[in-house]
Scaffold this active site. Structure first.
Site, PDB file in Angstrom:
ATOM      1  N   TYR A  26      43.923  93.694  47.535  1.00  0.00           N
ATOM      2  CA  TYR A  26      43.227  92.692  46.713  1.00  0.00           C
ATOM      3  C   TYR A  26      42.174  91.958  47.559  1.00  0.00           C
ATOM      4  O   TYR A  26      41.000  91.878  47.180  1.00  0.00           O
ATOM      5  CB  TYR A  26      44.244  91.691  46.130  1.00  0.00           C
ATOM      6  CG  TYR A  26      43.598  90.430  45.634  1.00  0.00           C
ATOM      7  CD1 TYR A  26      42.701  90.467  44.573  1.00  0.00           C
ATOM      8  CD2 TYR A  26      43.850  89.198  46.253  1.00  0.00           C
ATOM      9  CE1 TYR A  26      42.076  89.306  44.136  1.00  0.00           C
ATOM     10  CE2 TYR A  26      43.236  88.044  45.820  1.00  0.00           C
ATOM     11  CZ  TYR A  26      42.343  88.100  44.761  1.00  0.00           C
ATOM     12  OH  TYR A  26      41.717  86.955  44.342  1.00  0.00           O
ATOM     13  N   LEU A  55      53.688  80.980  41.708  1.00  0.00           N
ATOM     14  CA  LEU A  55      54.809  80.107  42.050  1.00  0.00           C
ATOM     15  C   LEU A  55      54.936  78.899  41.114  1.00  0.00           C
ATOM     16  O   LEU A  55      56.014  78.661  40.563  1.00  0.00           O
ATOM     17  CB  LEU A  55      54.643  79.636  43.510  1.00  0.00           C
ATOM     18  CG  LEU A  55      55.735  78.714  44.019  1.00  0.00           C
ATOM     19  CD1 LEU A  55      57.088  79.422  44.012  1.00  0.00           C
ATOM     20  CD2 LEU A  55      55.399  78.221  45.433  1.00  0.00           C
TER      21      LEU A  55
HETATM   22  N1  UDP Z   1      56.170  82.870  45.830  1.00  0.00           N
HETATM   23  C1  UDP Z   1      57.559  82.819  45.854  1.00  0.00           C
HETATM   24  N2  UDP Z   1      58.235  83.137  44.708  1.00  0.00           N
HETATM   25  C2  UDP Z   1      57.613  83.481  43.553  1.00  0.00           C
HETATM   26  C3  UDP Z   1      56.196  83.516  43.522  1.00  0.00           C
HETATM   27  C4  UDP Z   1      55.504  83.211  44.681  1.00  0.00           C
HETATM   28  O1  UDP Z   1      58.152  82.517  46.880  1.00  0.00           O
HETATM   29  O2  UDP Z   1      58.295  83.771  42.558  1.00  0.00           O
HETATM   30  C5  UDP Z   1      55.419  82.520  47.040  1.00  0.00           C
HETATM   31  C6  UDP Z   1      54.489  83.611  47.521  1.00  0.00           C
HETATM   32  O3  UDP Z   1      55.167  84.482  48.407  1.00  0.00           O
HETATM   33  C7  UDP Z   1      53.403  82.804  48.222  1.00  0.00           C
HETATM   34  C8  UDP Z   1      53.367  81.488  47.430  1.00  0.00           C
HETATM   35  O4  UDP Z   1      54.593  81.421  46.722  1.00  0.00           O
HETATM   36  O5  UDP Z   1      53.782  82.495  49.536  1.00  0.00           O
HETATM   37  C9  UDP Z   1      52.225  81.418  46.445  1.00  0.00           C
HETATM   38  O6  UDP Z   1      52.237  82.617  45.691  1.00  0.00           O
HETATM   39  P1  UDP Z   1      51.408  82.808  44.358  1.00  0.00           P
HETATM   40  O7  UDP Z   1      51.802  84.142  43.787  1.00  0.00           O
HETATM   41  O8  UDP Z   1      51.575  81.605  43.498  1.00  0.00           O
HETATM   42  O9  UDP Z   1      49.893  82.806  44.824  1.00  0.00           O
HETATM   43  P2  UDP Z   1      49.120  83.760  45.868  1.00  0.00           P
HETATM   44  O10 UDP Z   1      49.365  83.134  47.211  1.00  0.00           O
HETATM   45  O11 UDP Z   1      49.670  85.128  45.753  1.00  0.00           O
HETATM   46  O12 UDP Z   1      47.716  83.659  45.425  1.00  0.00           O
END
Ligand code: UDP
Length: 326
Positions: A141, A188
């Site tokens: 990505y 998250l």
């Molecule tokens: N994360 C988590 N559990 C979830 C979704 C996300 O622990 O169910 C963690 C993920 O590993 C990252 C942070 O939360 O460290 C933010 O993830 P998100 O998918 O919201 O945004 P991204 O960083 O991928 O843009």
């Protein structure tokens, strides 16, 4: 200005369309509605339903609306999914951007703003991360967004297109009328709010063995309204300036465990959490150094702390527990 917004029915794009219209610009939206919602599109914006994979559809929209500027949000956006489907990300995000750029350049579009990402910065030398940090994409990505930044570079060199690449850290929060509603939801904060609404039993914390104080990933959450203001400032700045690269975040790191704790405090729900293995592609720490856009364009986030961001999201999700109706 006349601005065509790809992905303007999506989470970040729809809030940008509202901000453009509030600032007195004409906006049109080009969106496939694969992820976006028709009801998230501001009523004052013209709407083109189409897929960027269809070069003739975007060409027709650009030649009819005749924008002077484009904001490009439409793309595959999930780090985790991109580790499973690398060539879908590297291929489709890039070729869709080429279709858009071909249409833009053939119709005389002057300015282009790209929704780029902090996922350009894996294994950084310095935290917080400044825009001139070495680029090492953390996933297909992130690499696809870097490819698009390079396409813009060459569109600038060969055709004079002016552009801004805005690398968001973690877009979050909701406006009173626009919220986060993905299917499936993977982010998250909305997942945590679904637990608080009783729609999901618990949240999984993806890894607690990262090189961070509490072992969970540290991210810099930035409100979508603050991102929208940055886009408008960048758009205006491209009258004077030719190329802009900015990192957008609040400059505060919050760990996944801290986000879980804040959601517990704000919602009053216990929000059970369980630690599971890491999600592939996640760097330990992503915190933005946004001093360049603050100094050059006077950008100032109106939601500088995690709690106000989560509160705004909680307000929207409470009002729209099932998200958009379409
Ligand atoms: N994360 C988590 N559990 C979830 C979704 C996300 O622990 O169910 C963690 C993920 O590993 C990252 C942070 O939360 O460290 C933010 O993830 P998100 O998918 O919201 O945004 P991204 O960083 O991928 O843009």
């Amino acid at each position: 200005m006349r601005v065509l917004v790809t992905g303007g029915a999506g989470y970040i794009g729809s809030a940008n369309v509202d901000a453009l219209i509030a600032a007195g610009h004409d906006a049109a939206v080009f969106d496939s509605l694969n992820q976006g919602h028709r009801s998230a599109v501001n009523e004052a914006a013209r709407f083109y339903e189409g897929d960027l994979a269809d070069a003739s559809a975007i060409e027709a929209a650009v030649s009819e609306f005749r924008p002077d500027s484009i904001m490009h949000f439409a793309s595959h956006t999930l780090v985790g999914e991109s580790m499973e489907k690398p060539f879908m990300y590297l291929g489709e995000n890039t070729t869709n951007a080429i279709n858009l750029l071909e249409a833009a350049l053939s119709q005389g579009v002057e300015r282009f703003i790209l929704s780029s990402t902090a996922n350009l910065f894996d294994k950084t030398e310095k935290i917080p991360i400044a825009p001139d940090e070495r680029i090492v994409p953390g996933s297909p990505y992130g690499e696809s967004k870097y490819f698009i930044e390079r396409l813009l570079h060459w569109a600038h060199v060969t055709k004079g297109l002016r552009y801004a690449a805005l690398r968001y850290f973690n877009a979050a929060g909701c406006t009173p009328v626009r919220g986060e509603d993905h299917d499936p939801e993977t982010h998250l904060i909305p997942l945590l709010l679904q637990v608080a609404l009783g729609q999901r039993e618990n949240i999984k914390i993806f890894g607690d063995d990262f090189n961070t104080p509490d072992g969970s990933c540290v991210r810099d959450y930035i409100h979508i309204e603050d991102l929208a203001q940055a886009h408008i400032l960048a758009l205006e700045a491209l009258h004077e300036r030719e190329v802009l690269h900015y990192n957008l975040g609040n400059g505060n790191g919050s760990s996944v465990k801290e986000v879980v704790e804040s959601v517990r405090e704000i919602t009053g729900h216990p929000v059970p959490a369980e630690v599971t293995p890491r999600r592939p592609g996640d760097p330990d720490v992503l915190i933005a150094d946004s001093s360049k856009i603050r100094e050059e364009l006077g950008w100032e986030p109106r939601y500088p702390d995690l709690k106000s961001i989560i509160q705004s999201a909680w307000d929207w999700h409470n009002k729209h527990p099932d998200g958009y109706e379409d």
